[in-house]
Design an enzyme around this catalytic site. Structure first.
Site, PDB file in Angstrom:
ATOM      1  N   HIS A  60       2.735  -4.539  -3.378  1.00  0.00           N
ATOM      2  CA  HIS A  60       2.703  -3.288  -3.728  1.00  0.00           C
ATOM      3  C   HIS A  60       4.228  -2.876  -3.814  1.00  0.00           C
ATOM      4  CE1 HIS A  60      -1.418  -2.028  -2.643  1.00  0.00           C
ATOM      5  NE2 HIS A  60      -1.504  -3.501  -2.063  1.00  0.00           N
ATOM      6  N   PRO A  87       0.184  19.171  -7.016  1.00  0.00           N
ATOM      7  CA  PRO A  87      -0.514  19.843  -8.357  1.00  0.00           C
ATOM      8  C   PRO A  87      -0.464  21.291  -8.019  1.00  0.00           C
ATOM      9  CG  PRO A  87      -2.066  18.526  -7.071  1.00  0.00           C
ATOM     10  CD  PRO A  87      -0.984  18.598  -6.257  1.00  0.00           C
ATOM     11  N   GLU A 134       5.715  -4.288   0.308  1.00  0.00           N
ATOM     12  CA  GLU A 134       6.088  -3.165  -0.655  1.00  0.00           C
ATOM     13  C   GLU A 134       7.637  -3.640  -1.392  1.00  0.00           C
ATOM     14  OE1 GLU A 134       4.418  -0.373  -0.986  1.00  0.00           O
ATOM     15  OE2 GLU A 134       3.132  -0.540   0.715  1.00  0.00           O
TER      16      GLU A 134
HETATM   17  O1  0X9 Z   1      -1.084   2.846   1.556  1.00  0.00           O
HETATM   18  C1  0X9 Z   1      -1.289   1.679   1.268  1.00  0.00           C
HETATM   19  O2  0X9 Z   1      -2.264   1.262   0.600  1.00  0.00           O
HETATM   20  C2  0X9 Z   1      -0.068   0.915   1.165  1.00  0.00           C
HETATM   21  N1  0X9 Z   1       1.281   1.431   0.669  1.00  0.00           N
HETATM   22  S1  0X9 Z   1       1.350   1.764  -0.905  1.00  0.00           S
HETATM   23  O3  0X9 Z   1       2.698   2.777  -0.823  1.00  0.00           O
HETATM   24  N2  0X9 Z   1       1.721   0.882  -1.851  1.00  0.00           N
HETATM   25  O4  0X9 Z   1      -0.005   2.616  -1.296  1.00  0.00           O
HETATM   26  C3  0X9 Z   1       0.164   0.200   2.430  1.00  0.00           C
HETATM   27  C4  0X9 Z   1      -0.798  -0.538   3.058  1.00  0.00           C
HETATM   28  C5  0X9 Z   1      -0.612  -1.113   4.333  1.00  0.00           C
HETATM   29  N3  0X9 Z   1      -1.572  -1.610   5.145  1.00  0.00           N
HETATM   30  C6  0X9 Z   1      -2.753  -1.013   5.832  1.00  0.00           C
HETATM   31  N4  0X9 Z   1      -2.475   0.398   5.903  1.00  0.00           N
HETATM   32  N5  0X9 Z   1      -3.634  -1.513   6.126  1.00  0.00           N
HETATM   33 ZN    ZN Z   2       0.350   0.211  -3.368  1.00  0.00          ZN
END
Ligand code: 0X9
Ligand code: ZN
Length: 414
Positions: free
Chosen positions: A302, A65, A378
């Protein structure tokens, strides 16, 4: 020019500049940061200075930003990390992308109306209302195959819908799919809705187990991405006393709460004031707890990256129970996906492959429910279009994930 005309002209200018200033992402820049930057980038993310748009691979793509441009630049320069400006004004970029989107949306919106939405849309992403029409329609038209119910309400009072796809015979095995926890990851709910459709029209592959799908876990955030800010990630909690809204719902679960997350409401990974402070995560938790003993697979959809992540995400030092089985079943998934459309997905540990982040669905399901197979998936793509993935991907992406999931269910129940 009379004094009144000057005053009126000034008023118009003030209103116009206000409107320009209020446009989300105005003068936000998108930078590519060199590979050694991951720790510094993570610190800046937690501090609320930037947003990470792409985590995996050799570099990071970040949104900076205007108010933190100098600080981020200084931090990277001090650490000797190279960066490159990819987009100078994200708002203008998004507006151009949305012009195209608007054309596509108006081109085919006919198959889904208030009175009827018999199937999920392929040619464009669905609004939250369209999702609700579809869920209402299948619930009435296929009562022997599916039951749709609300498991709770969001901060702004929208329903969080759970679709239960019934097995052909009573079963003591259950699969849980969560989608849409991060608002901007539009391909996730789109795929979830197509999976529901596959499961009720194609009775074979998943009929031996109860399948529970939450196609839109963060409806407020999703609506906000349609109306106000396409890149919004969190929910729409008004954080009392803070200047920024929203809690990252994938940092709000009670599993090592606060590790690799932020207590700054302005951070994209703000964990919230306490674990399960948010009605969305509470609703998901309570519904999952009811199925606790039967759950054999939990999958959180995700985007983006084309990676199947297995726990733990909260630490690189600890190994998840059944790690080898998680990898083996993960490979069944990626092979089935590849066979279906040729798309390559990789199986990775969440913390090592991405970054340390706690309070996510996956770690909580493994730790609190002891579910054996837990993943964060993902979806497409690997960053070319990222969160703005063309809707032309919806069908093929759904098809490959459908093949992946059916093969996994077959394998773990063989
Ligand atoms: O960061 C996240 O929450 C996930 N990736 S995203 O780009 N969709 O935001 C990954 C989460 C993986 N799981 C954990 N870190 N527990
Ligand atoms: Zn996510």
């Amino acid at each position: 020019m009379s004094v009144w005309r000057v005053l009126r002209w000034l008023m118009v200018m003030i209103v116009m500049s206000d409107a320009i200033m209020c446009l989300p992402n105005t003068r936000h820049q998108v930078w590519r940061v060199g590979s050694r930057g991951s720790n510094v980038v993570q610190q800046l993310l937690v501090a609320g200075m930037l947003d990470v748009l792409n985590h995996s691979g050799s570099s990071r793509t970040v949104r900076v930003p205007p108010e933190s441009l100098t600080e981020v630049k200084d931090a990277l320069q001090d650490a000797g990390i190279p960066y490159q400006v990819l987009i100078h004004d994200l708002a203008a970029h998004l507006q151009a992308a949305d012009e195209e989107g608007r054309e596509r949306r108006s081109a085919d919106n006919s198959s889904c109306t208030v009175s009827s939405c018999p199937a999920p849309l392929n040619t464009h992403y669905m609004t939250f209302s369209q999702m609700e029409w579809y869920l209402r329609d299948v619930n009435t038209s296929s009562p022997t195959r599916i039951t749709v119910s609300s498991i709770g309400k969001s901060v702004e009072g929208r329903n969080i819908w759970l679709a239960h796809i019934l097995p052909s015979q009573p079963s003591d095995k259950a699969v849980w799919l969560e989608a849409g926890l991060h608002a901007r990851e539009w391909i996730s709910p789109a795929v979830a809705l197509h999976l529901i459709h596959h499961m009720i029209t194609n009775t074979s592959a998943t009929s031996s187990v109860d399948v529970f799908i939450v196609p839109m876990a963060n409806p407020d955030g999703y609506v906000y991405t349609w109306i106000t800010d396409r890149l919004w990630r969190k929910n729409r909690r008004v954080n009392g006393g803070a200047r920024c809204d929203g809690v990252d719902l994938n940092r709000n679960w009670d599993s090592h709460f606060g590790v690799g997350a932020s207590n700054n409401p302005c951070s994209e990974v703000y964990q919230g004031p306490s674990a399960f402070s948010e009605p969305e995560t509470k609703a998901l938790r309570d519904a999952m707890l009811k199925l606790k003993d039967n759950l054999e697979l939990v999958l959180a959809l995700h985007s983006y990256g084309q990676d199947l992540l297995y726990p733990w995400g909260w630490s690189t030092g600890e190994e998840a129970p059944g790690k080898h089985d998680l990898i083996a079943i993960g490979q069944v998934f990626t092979q089935a996906v590849k066979n279906a459309t040729g798309t390559e997905y990789a199986v990775k540990n969440a913390a090592e492959g991405y970054y340390v982040a706690s309070g996510a669905t996956d770690d909580w399901a493994m730790e609190a429910l002891h579910t054996k197979y837990v993943y964060t998936l993902e979806l497409r793509d690997q960053g070319r279009q990222g969160f703005l993935l063309e809707p032309a991907n919806i069908l093929a992406c759904s098809e490959e994930i459908w093949q992946g999931i059916t093969q996994v269910i077959k394998k773990i129940n063989a």
